[in-house]
Write an enzyme that holds these catalytic residues in place. Structure first.
Site, PDB file in Angstrom:
ATOM      1  N   ASP A  68      -5.903  32.282  39.348  1.00 11.99           N
ATOM      2  CA  ASP A  68      -6.490  33.050  38.254  1.00 11.99           C
ATOM      3  C   ASP A  68      -7.870  32.535  37.885  1.00 11.99           C
ATOM      4  O   ASP A  68      -8.744  33.308  37.487  1.00 11.99           O
ATOM      5  CB  ASP A  68      -5.555  32.978  37.039  1.00 11.99           C
ATOM      6  CG  ASP A  68      -5.944  33.976  35.975  1.00 11.99           C
ATOM      7  OD1 ASP A  68      -6.272  35.115  36.327  1.00 11.99           O
ATOM      8  OD2 ASP A  68      -5.923  33.619  34.783  1.00 11.99           O
ATOM      9  N   ASP A  69      -8.113  31.237  37.994  1.00 11.09           N
ATOM     10  CA  ASP A  69      -9.410  30.680  37.622  1.00 11.09           C
ATOM     11  C   ASP A  69     -10.496  31.057  38.624  1.00 11.09           C
ATOM     12  O   ASP A  69     -11.671  31.099  38.272  1.00 11.09           O
ATOM     13  CB  ASP A  69      -9.316  29.150  37.527  1.00 11.09           C
ATOM     14  CG  ASP A  69      -8.244  28.703  36.551  1.00 11.09           C
ATOM     15  OD1 ASP A  69      -8.318  29.105  35.388  1.00 11.09           O
ATOM     16  OD2 ASP A  69      -7.322  27.984  36.965  1.00 11.09           O
TER      17      ASP A  69
ATOM     18  N   TYR B 236      -2.636  32.677  23.299  1.00 10.60           N
ATOM     19  CA  TYR B 236      -3.485  32.455  24.474  1.00 10.60           C
ATOM     20  C   TYR B 236      -4.719  31.702  23.985  1.00 10.60           C
ATOM     21  O   TYR B 236      -4.663  30.975  23.003  1.00 10.60           O
ATOM     22  CB  TYR B 236      -3.796  33.822  25.100  1.00 10.60           C
ATOM     23  CG  TYR B 236      -4.359  33.789  26.494  1.00 10.60           C
ATOM     24  CD1 TYR B 236      -3.829  32.963  27.477  1.00 10.60           C
ATOM     25  CD2 TYR B 236      -5.436  34.605  26.837  1.00 10.60           C
ATOM     26  CE1 TYR B 236      -4.342  32.945  28.755  1.00 10.60           C
ATOM     27  CE2 TYR B 236      -5.955  34.596  28.121  1.00 10.60           C
ATOM     28  CZ  TYR B 236      -5.408  33.766  29.075  1.00 10.60           C
ATOM     29  OH  TYR B 236      -5.920  33.756  30.347  1.00 10.60           O
TER      30      TYR B 236
ATOM     31  N   GLU C 135      -2.723  28.089  38.274  1.00  6.63           N
ATOM     32  CA  GLU C 135      -3.411  28.078  36.986  1.00  6.63           C
ATOM     33  C   GLU C 135      -3.868  26.664  36.619  1.00  6.63           C
ATOM     34  O   GLU C 135      -3.075  25.716  36.616  1.00  6.63           O
ATOM     35  CB  GLU C 135      -2.456  28.613  35.900  1.00  6.63           C
ATOM     36  CG  GLU C 135      -3.128  28.879  34.581  1.00  6.63           C
ATOM     37  CD  GLU C 135      -4.112  30.033  34.658  1.00  6.63           C
ATOM     38  OE1 GLU C 135      -5.156  29.952  33.984  1.00  6.63           O
ATOM     39  OE2 GLU C 135      -3.845  31.005  35.381  1.00  6.63           O
ATOM     40  N   ASP C 136      -5.149  26.521  36.336  1.00  5.60           N
ATOM     41  CA  ASP C 136      -5.729  25.280  35.798  1.00  5.60           C
ATOM     42  C   ASP C 136      -5.493  24.060  36.683  1.00  5.60           C
ATOM     43  O   ASP C 136      -5.214  22.960  36.192  1.00  5.60           O
ATOM     44  CB  ASP C 136      -5.208  25.034  34.380  1.00  5.60           C
ATOM     45  CG  ASP C 136      -5.814  26.007  33.378  1.00  5.60           C
ATOM     46  OD1 ASP C 136      -6.698  26.778  33.777  1.00  5.60           O
ATOM     47  OD2 ASP C 136      -5.400  26.010  32.212  1.00  5.60           O
TER      48      ASP C 136
ATOM     49  N   ASN D  45     -13.744  28.105  27.413  1.00  8.72           N
ATOM     50  CA  ASN D  45     -12.723  27.963  26.387  1.00  8.72           C
ATOM     51  C   ASN D  45     -12.426  26.482  26.167  1.00  8.72           C
ATOM     52  O   ASN D  45     -12.594  25.676  27.084  1.00  8.72           O
ATOM     53  CB  ASN D  45     -11.426  28.664  26.824  1.00  8.72           C
ATOM     54  CG  ASN D  45     -11.576  30.172  26.829  1.00  8.72           C
ATOM     55  OD1 ASN D  45     -12.021  30.753  25.865  1.00  8.72           O
ATOM     56  ND2 ASN D  45     -11.200  30.800  27.935  1.00  8.72           N
TER      57      ASN D  45
ATOM     58  N   LYS E 275       0.439  32.498  29.655  1.00 12.51           N
ATOM     59  CA  LYS E 275       0.074  33.524  30.642  1.00 12.51           C
ATOM     60  C   LYS E 275       1.188  34.540  30.808  1.00 12.51           C
ATOM     61  O   LYS E 275       0.958  35.755  30.844  1.00 12.51           O
ATOM     62  CB  LYS E 275      -0.199  32.863  32.004  1.00 12.51           C
ATOM     63  CG  LYS E 275      -1.500  32.081  32.085  1.00 12.51           C
ATOM     64  CD  LYS E 275      -2.671  32.997  32.292  1.00 12.51           C
ATOM     65  CE  LYS E 275      -3.951  32.194  32.453  1.00 12.51           C
ATOM     66  NZ  LYS E 275      -5.130  33.037  32.609  1.00 12.51           N
TER      67      LYS E 275
ATOM     68  N   ARG F 151      -6.666  20.529  34.835  1.00 12.34           N
ATOM     69  CA  ARG F 151      -7.900  21.073  34.234  1.00 12.34           C
ATOM     70  C   ARG F 151      -7.534  22.188  33.264  1.00 12.34           C
ATOM     71  O   ARG F 151      -7.731  23.358  33.526  1.00 12.34           O
ATOM     72  CB  ARG F 151      -8.837  21.591  35.336  1.00 12.34           C
ATOM     73  CG  ARG F 151     -10.254  21.879  34.859  1.00 12.34           C
ATOM     74  CD  ARG F 151     -11.104  22.400  35.991  1.00 12.34           C
ATOM     75  NE  ARG F 151     -10.628  23.666  36.506  1.00 12.34           N
ATOM     76  CZ  ARG F 151     -10.942  24.848  35.982  1.00 12.34           C
ATOM     77  NH1 ARG F 151     -11.702  24.928  34.908  1.00 12.34           N
ATOM     78  NH2 ARG F 151     -10.483  25.958  36.529  1.00 12.34           N
TER      79      ARG F 151
END
Length: 579
Positions: free
Chosen positions: A280-281, A114, A257-258, A419, A185, A167
């Site tokens: 999730d973000d 991760y 996600e992203d 991150n 994930k 992203r």
């Protein structure tokens, strides 16, 4: 090493002797399937019956010895990317062994599978590629996504993690190289919450990339075109969502996600009342920050709502959850919003600002508090209790910012959550040193232990969303939730806060030890299951009476199954007549 393995074995019930699994595969295909492969752990009887005799060395190994071999090999490696490639190789060959190794050393290996190493792996994805994982859907596949889903071998999928690669962490647009994120994930879905890996599907949506470097890279694996931002993009996502629920059911969990912010917020609004989905973000990543409020009145955390203020750098997703939590503690919505200030690349969000304000930000735009040109100016003028960054802006929390936070607060809250590590707003060493060890610090990626000049030692907490999303996902899957409310994440945050002891809080910890994350996730799932049934959000009936036993009974076990056939005698059958 051997003693640690034996100790872990004592804690894990051995069920392989009583669990039997049917397989139609035999011989080499059985060994090439990571879901059924046990390597040299196949018994003599299994080898003889399943056509494996001679295809393996004569030795019959235990999973303990196999795990020891892989752990020793990992210890010899120094480069994180090398470890990532090695671990993913284990996953491709022997799934249960991979999760055994990951779970027994989760503190050391989570940063490999991760953040932060998965980000590095994504940048190099086409260069280290060995075997495809997950489902790749491109904009050229419009009109045929349902048939593409039919190509996925598993039919009982319960959770999908999808990205369009725009992203990726703090690294930007990586296109299909972003597949490493859904894969990582879902590894944590299984390792942290015991969700069966065959029920998890990683997906990348390829609509092109605006990354010029990738468009010139001969090892790039996606479409060599600029990112499609037309109506065709929305049509593709619509078709994908419809195909998933048509194939796997309306209660299939779909985690975004992203995605780029301009798509993430609008897609969440568009789909959250129609599908079982969350971003999730926006929701999962941010709900673990609610520890600040959930623990506000506990010993060692002497903050009160009256004076509490938060200054965020580009963290809109958490604002609504923080507001909900403050309202629950007795503030009005307006009072709560006034305690939340936001700062982005164009400066402090205030009324009359020259730069355009996103419609999602309007509720948190305030009257200007004074002359604010920099983040340090914002800290000086607003005098926040907490500063939180998730934008990937680099060392935004300068030495002057950290010193000022130490001057303003007895125990300043400093969350440098971007991150990978190189994008963090400050280092743990700077945070502790410049606040004389008084800060409550958390980072998005792991930092080493910090020792101050006076000998005090601090172990930085990793504000990892892995504390939240696996447990929430397990609860949602088990209870048949159709639409995931923000209140579910608020409940999850409360559960996380409850699992931190007063002693750990006094030491500056904001999260339970990562080594205990499986139990943290299971307890969170139990609490969330109780919550959704109590609030009529669950659609799976009959409702289990003992929620704890129910949740724990579903948790996937890493012990090997037996593939011996179910041999039995026909009892009570009359012998054939003697002619």
């Amino acid at each position: 090493m051997l003693s640690r393995l034996r100790a872990s074995l004592m804690l894990r019930p051995c069920v392989s002797s009583c669990r039997w699994t049917h397989t139609k595969e035999k011989g080499k295909p059985l060994m090439l399937n990571p879901r059924t492969n046990k390597g040299m752990a196949f018994s003599l009887q299994e080898r003889q019956i399943l056509g494996l005799q001679g295809l393996l060395p004569p030795k019959i190994e235990s999973q303990d010895i196999q795990a020891m071999r892989f752990q020793r090999n990992l210890k010899k490696m120094t480069e994180p990317l090398e470890k990532y490639i090695y671990l993913m190789g284990i996953q491709e060959r022997n799934e249960k062994l991979f999760y055994r190794v990951l779970m027994e050393d989760i503190e050391e290996l989570m940063p490999i599978v991760y953040t932060p190493t998965v980000g590095l792996a994504c940048t190099q994805y086409g260069h280290i590629f060995r075997r495809p994982k997950g489902l790749f859907i491109s904009i050229l596949d419009r009109g045929h996504i349902r048939s593409i889903l039919d190509n996925w071998p598993e039919t009982n999928v319960a959770a999908v993690v999808v990205t369009d690669g725009e992203r990726i962490l703090g690294l930007g647009d990586l296109g299909v190289f972003g597949m490493g994120i859904p894969v990582g994930k879902l590894c944590l879905y299984t390792a942290c919450a015991g969700i069966r890996p065959e029920r998890c599907l990683p997906v990348v949506i390829d609509v092109g990339t605006d990354n010029e470097t990738l468009l010139k890279d001969p090892f790039y694996m996606g479409l060599y075109q600029k990112r499609d931002r037309s109506q065709l993009y929305d049509d593709l996502i619509d078709e994908f969502m419809e195909a998933v629920v048509d194939k796997y059911g309306q209660d299939t969990l779909i985690q975004f996600e992203d995605f780029g912010n301009h798509n993430a917020f609008r897609l969440m609004r568009k789909y959250r009342e129609k599908y079982c989905t969350f971003n999730d973000d926006i929701q999962g990543l941010n709900s673990h920050h609610l520890n600040i409020l959930c623990q506000m009145d506990r010993p060692g955390f002497k903050y009160y709502l009256k004076s509490f203020k938060i200054l965020y750098y580009a963290a809109l997703g958490i604002a609504n959850l923080i507001t909900m939590s403050m309202v629950e503690k007795g503030l009005t919505q307006d009072e709560a919003r006034k305690k939340i200030w936001m700062f982005d690349k164009d400066g402090l969000l205030v009324k009359g600002r020259a730069q355009e304000t996103d419609s999602n930000q309007e509720a948190f735009v305030h009257e200007s508090p004074g002359d604010v040109q920099s983040f340090l100016d914002a800290v000086n003028v607003i005098q926040p209790t907490a500063i939180i960054g998730v934008s990937g802006a680099g060392r935004l929390f300068t030495h002057d910012v950290l010193k000022k936070m130490g001057t303003l607060n007895k125990r300043p809250i400093i969350f440098a959550l971007s991150n990978p590590t190189t994008k963090a707003e400050c280092t743990a060493e700077d945070a502790y040193t410049l606040t004389d060890g008084r800060c409550l610090f958390a980072s998005g990626s792991p930092f080493d232990t910090v020792t101050l000049a006076d000998g005090r030692v601090f172990t930085p907490g990793q504000g990892n969303n892995a504390y939240i999303f696996p447990g929430v996902a397990l609860a949602v899957i088990l209870s048949g939730v159709r639409h995931i409310s923000d209140t579910v994440f608020l409940e999850a945050a409360k559960t996380l806060a409850d699992q931190l002891t007063d002693e750990e809080l006094a030491e500056g910890r904001l999260y339970p030890p990562l080594s205990n994350i499986r139990e943290v996730s299971i307890q969170m799932a139990v609490k969330v299951v109780r919550f959704v049934y109590a609030n009529n959000m669950a659609f799976r009936y009959p409702e289990p009476k003992d929620k704890d036993t129910f949740v724990r009974s579903t948790v996937w076990d890493i012990s090997y199954d037996s593939f011996l056939p179910d041999i039995y005698e026909w009892k009570g059958m009359n012998p054939a007549p003697d002619h």
